[in-house]
Design a protein around this motif. Structure first.
Motif, short mmCIF file in Angstrom:
data_model
loop_
_atom_site.label_atom_id
_atom_site.label_comp_id
_atom_site.label_asym_id
_atom_site.label_seq_id
_atom_site.Cartn_x
_atom_site.Cartn_y
_atom_site.Cartn_z
N PRO A 15 0.83 -1.20 0.00
CA PRO A 15 0.00 0.00 0.00
C PRO A 15 0.86 1.25 0.00
O PRO A 15 1.98 1.26 0.51
CB PRO A 15 -0.81 -0.12 1.28
N ALA A 16 0.30 2.27 -0.57
CA ALA A 16 1.03 3.54 -0.64
C ALA A 16 1.23 4.08 0.76
O ALA A 16 0.36 3.95 1.62
CB ALA A 16 0.27 4.53 -1.50
N GLN A 17 2.36 4.69 0.99
CA GLN A 17 2.67 5.27 2.28
C GLN A 17 2.06 6.67 2.37
O GLN A 17 1.91 7.35 1.38
CB GLN A 17 4.18 5.33 2.48
N PRO A 18 1.68 7.09 3.57
CA PRO A 18 1.10 8.43 3.71
C PRO A 18 2.15 9.50 3.41
O PRO A 18 3.35 9.31 3.63
CB PRO A 18 0.66 8.48 5.16
N ASP A 19 1.68 10.59 2.91
CA ASP A 19 2.57 11.72 2.71
C ASP A 19 1.89 12.97 3.25
O ASP A 19 0.73 12.96 3.65
CB ASP A 19 2.97 11.87 1.23
N ALA A 20 2.57 14.05 3.25
CA ALA A 20 2.08 15.29 3.83
C ALA A 20 0.90 15.86 3.04
O ALA A 20 0.12 16.64 3.57
CB ALA A 20 3.21 16.31 3.89
N SER A 21 0.75 15.48 1.79
CA SER A 21 -0.35 16.03 0.99
C SER A 21 -1.68 15.37 1.31
O SER A 21 -2.72 15.86 0.91
CB SER A 21 -0.04 15.87 -0.50
N HIS A 22 -1.70 14.23 2.04
CA HIS A 22 -2.93 13.55 2.40
C HIS A 22 -2.98 13.32 3.92
O HIS A 22 -2.88 12.19 4.39
CB HIS A 22 -3.02 12.18 1.70
N PRO A 23 -3.13 14.37 4.69
CA PRO A 23 -3.19 14.16 6.14
C PRO A 23 -4.50 13.47 6.53
O PRO A 23 -5.55 13.75 5.96
CB PRO A 23 -3.13 15.57 6.71
N ALA A 24 -4.43 12.54 7.45
CA ALA A 24 -5.62 11.81 7.92
C ALA A 24 -6.34 12.65 8.96
O ALA A 24 -5.72 13.16 9.90
CB ALA A 24 -5.22 10.47 8.52
N LEU A 25 -7.63 12.82 8.78
CA LEU A 25 -8.43 13.52 9.78
C LEU A 25 -8.67 12.57 10.95
O LEU A 25 -8.73 11.36 10.78
CB LEU A 25 -9.76 13.95 9.17
N PRO A 26 -8.84 13.09 12.17
CA PRO A 26 -8.99 12.20 13.32
C PRO A 26 -10.24 11.31 13.24
O PRO A 26 -10.26 10.24 13.79
CB PRO A 26 -9.11 13.15 14.50
N HIS A 27 -11.27 11.74 12.54
CA HIS A 27 -12.49 10.96 12.47
C HIS A 27 -12.59 10.11 11.21
O HIS A 27 -13.60 9.49 10.97
CB HIS A 27 -13.71 11.88 12.58
N GLN A 28 -11.56 10.08 10.40
CA GLN A 28 -11.61 9.31 9.16
C GLN A 28 -10.45 8.33 9.10
O GLN A 28 -9.37 8.59 9.61
CB GLN A 28 -11.51 10.22 7.94
N PRO B 30 -18.20 10.39 10.34
CA PRO B 30 -18.49 10.03 11.73
C PRO B 30 -19.97 9.65 11.88
O PRO B 30 -20.80 9.99 11.05
CB PRO B 30 -18.18 11.30 12.52
N TYR B 31 -20.27 8.93 12.96
CA TYR B 31 -21.63 8.46 13.21
C TYR B 31 -22.57 9.64 13.37
O TYR B 31 -22.27 10.60 14.08
CB TYR B 31 -21.66 7.59 14.47
N GLN B 32 -23.72 9.55 12.73
CA GLN B 32 -24.75 10.55 12.89
C GLN B 32 -26.01 9.86 13.40
O GLN B 32 -26.37 8.78 12.93
CB GLN B 32 -25.06 11.23 11.56
N GLU B 33 -26.65 10.48 14.35
CA GLU B 33 -27.88 9.94 14.92
C GLU B 33 -28.93 9.86 13.82
O GLU B 33 -29.15 10.83 13.10
CB GLU B 33 -28.36 10.86 16.04
N PRO B 34 -29.59 8.71 13.66
CA PRO B 34 -30.61 8.60 12.60
C PRO B 34 -31.80 9.51 12.90
O PRO B 34 -32.14 9.76 14.06
CB PRO B 34 -31.01 7.14 12.62
#
Length: 188
Positions: free
Chosen positions: A10-23, A35-39
C-alpha cells in the motif's frame, strides 16, 4: 519488472494527504467514512415522544392500571375454568396442533389467583403465579416513584435474569407437552 501476481504494497502516507482524526485514511486500503450521525426519527416516534414529554405524570401509570383492570375484568367475566378447549376464545396453537403453548393456563391461573386459590393457580401455570408478585411490585414501585416521588427500591432485572426466566419458561413449555409421567402433572 513486476508481474500482476506479485502483491503491491500500500502507498505510504505523505504530507499532501493528512488523515483527519475521524476518518480512516484512504491510503490504508479502506474507503474514508463519515463520523456516526444519529438517525432521523420517524413521525410516529416523534409524536409519541412529544406526547410522553408533554403529558401529565399520572397518565402512564393510570393507563397501565386501566389495562390491568381490563384484563382482570375480562378474566372475571369469562369464567375461563368453565370453558372447554374447543370453545372460543381458544388457543390457536393448541387448537391446530394439540400442543400446549407457553402461555396456556395463564388466564385460568389468573382466575384462581383472583379467587384466592393459590394451589389451583400454580397447577394451571406455575411460572405465571411466580411472576405475578414481581410484576405487581415493579408496577407499584414505578408508579409510586413517578407519581409521588417514593423512594421504593426499583427491581432491576439484568439480561441474565431475564434470559434465565425465558429459558425456564421454555423448559416448562416443553415438559408440559411430554406425555409421560411425571410430566403429565404439568399438562392443563
Amino acid at each position: 519488472m513486476s508481474s500482476a501476481t506479485e502483491p503491491v504494497a500500500p502507498a505510504q502516507p505523505d504530507a499532501s494527504h493528512p488523515a483527519l482524526p475521524h476518518q480512516v485514511p484512504a491510503w490504508a486500503g479502506y474507503p474514508p467514512y463519515a463520523p456516526y450521525q444519529e438517525p432521523q426519527q420517524d413521525r410516529v416516534t416523534r409524536f409519541i415522544q412529544r406526547k410522553w414529554r408533554n403529558s401529565p405524570l399520572w397518565v402512564a401509570p393510570t393507563a397501565m392500571l386501566v389495562c390491568m383492570a381490563g384484563a382482570v375484568g375480562y378474566t372475571l367475566a369469562t369464567h375461563p375454568t368453565e370453558v372447554n378447549a374447543g370453545a372460543a376464545p381458544s388457543c390457536l396453537l393448541k387448537y391446530t396442533t394439540g400442543f400446549t403453548c407457553p402461555g396456556c393456563g395463564g388466564t385460568r391461573a389468573a382466575w384462581f389467583l383472583l379467587h384466592g386459590d393459590l394451589p389451583a393457580a400454580a397447577r394451571h401455570h406455575a411460572l405465571f403465579v411466580f411472576a405475578v408478585p414481581f410484576l405487581l411490585y415493579m408496577y407499584v414501585a414505578w408508579a409510586g416513584k413517578r407519581l409521588f416521588g417514593w423512594k421504593v427500591p426499583q427491581l432491576v432485572l439484568s439480561p441474565g435474569v431475564i434470559g434465565a426466566f425465558i429459558a425456564a419458561w421454555g423448559l416448562f413449555s416443553v415438559l408440559r407437552n411430554l406425555p409421560w409421567a411425571p410430566f403429565t402433572a404439568f399438562a392443563v
